[in-house]
Structure formats: structure tokens, C-alpha cells
Write a protein that holds these residues in place. Sequence first.
Motif: not given
Length: 295
Positions: A212-216, A255-263
Amino acid sequence: MSVAIGIDLGGTNIKGILINEAGEVLKQHYIPTQDDAQGLWRENVKEMVRYLQNYWQEPVSTVGLSAPGLPDATNRSIAFLPNRLPGLENFVWGDCFELPTYVLNDAHAALMAEAAFGAAMGDRNVVLLTLGTGVGGGILLNGELYQGLSQMAGHLGHLCLNTSDDECSIVGMPGSLEYAIGNYSVAKRSRNRFTSTWELVEAYRQGDHFASYVWLHSVRSLAVALSSIINVFSPERIVLAGGITLADDALFEPLRSFLDVYEWRPGGKQTPIVQAQFGDMAGAIGAASFALRKS
């Protein structure tokens, strides 16, 4: 209605299609590439074209060929591809097919397939990334493929995400997106616990904490890169293609969760990030569609 032949020249297989300008695939065919030091694989490409012409038995308008490497300025040949497919560089395919023939980088061809008939149909400004062994890509600007100087535009896998990283991409960029998520680096990124993205994702699905750490971390890197691309190009859509996208929700949900932070989303406007529609025939379809546009 015009009909084109599309060829995707890969290291393992040559894929061929007959397609009309409406996007209807009339025939598809596969033969082994048989990459060899003498360049005899070129005869297999010619045989593919003969096979499709004989099948159709009517005039074919044009040929599009998708291949690794960088095309020349006129898209008549591959100008630069070191250490692979001997004899490909500067070989003008139209001379042996006796048809108008256009040659594209394989990632550019994947973009043209999606823009003409797939996930980006109707859009005029699109970025595509291919996520596989490495990371490639293509850029559509104002409805036209942007190839740039040396026809190398869209090599988005070589975006630098960390200048302090000692790991360099094949073009010498430190901390590249390609290293962060490409299949070729999984073993190193996971300290040899996993040998492929498929193994890594399966362990992630099973709740393995290290996986999970590597993939995320990889997916977060992708989200940062996509957000940077959005800031530079402001595309109508980003299309993700390639084998890694077969992770489906294991990729797209985080990916959608991270984009909520960075986009950056001015006025709340979010850039659509979508999965490519075409699979292993994307190169052939895109090369043929590009040739039809040119002919």
C-alpha cells in the motif's frame, strides 16, 4: 468512403487493421515481429500490408504505421531509435508500399486513436499518458497532434518530480514520473518484494501495508504530475492508457483522492481524467486515423 491500413510495429507482434474514415474496423490481423539483427522483420511488415490489401480487394487510400522512436519532420520514417529494430531508422515505408504512408511514434498514435474514435472524440485539446513498462504520452492542441522539435513532444514520463533523486530516466532526468510509476522500476521501488505492477496491486488489494505504501506513493506521484500538466496545458481531458490502467479502481480511486488535494480547479472546474477506450490495437487505429487525416 476512404479505407486505410494501420500497422502497429511492436517488439513482439505486428498488429494490422483495415479501417474506414468512420472508425469501423473492417479487418484485424497479428503476426510475430521476429526482431533480428538483419532487419528481416521488415518483410513481415510488408507481408502484413499485402495480406490486408488482398483481403480488401479494393483500393486502399493510405497506410499509417505506429512504431517506437521519433519520426522525421515529415512523418515518412522513424529518424531515431537506437538499439532496437535494426534497419528501422530512416527507412521510408511509402517507397515499398507504393501508397501515401505516414509514420508516428507509438504513444502519439494511441492519442490519435482516442481523439478520432475513442475516449477523447470531439475534444480539441487533450493530453494522453501511456502507463506501462515506462511512461509515454502525446498532446493534441487545437485538434492537431503537437509533435514539436524532433517530433518528441509528449514524453511526459520524463517530467522531473524530485531534483534530489539520484535515479535518472533514460533521458537523464532525475526523479522522473516514469521511475515513480513505470513497471520497469517496480522491483527497485519495492526492494525486490514485487516484480511487476500486477503483483504490487494485488498485494495492495489484499491490504498488504508495504504494498500500500509503495503503490500509493506511485499514485500520488502520478497525481502531482497530472496536476502539473493541467497547470501547463489546461486540457479539456486527460486520457490514461497502457497496462497499468488495468488496475482500474485500485488506480483511479486513490488517484481521484490525490487530485482533490493537488489539482487547481478555478471556479470548481475539474479536468476529466478518463481511461483509454482502445487496448492493444490503439497504435494501429491511431496511425491509420492520422494517415486518413493527412491524405
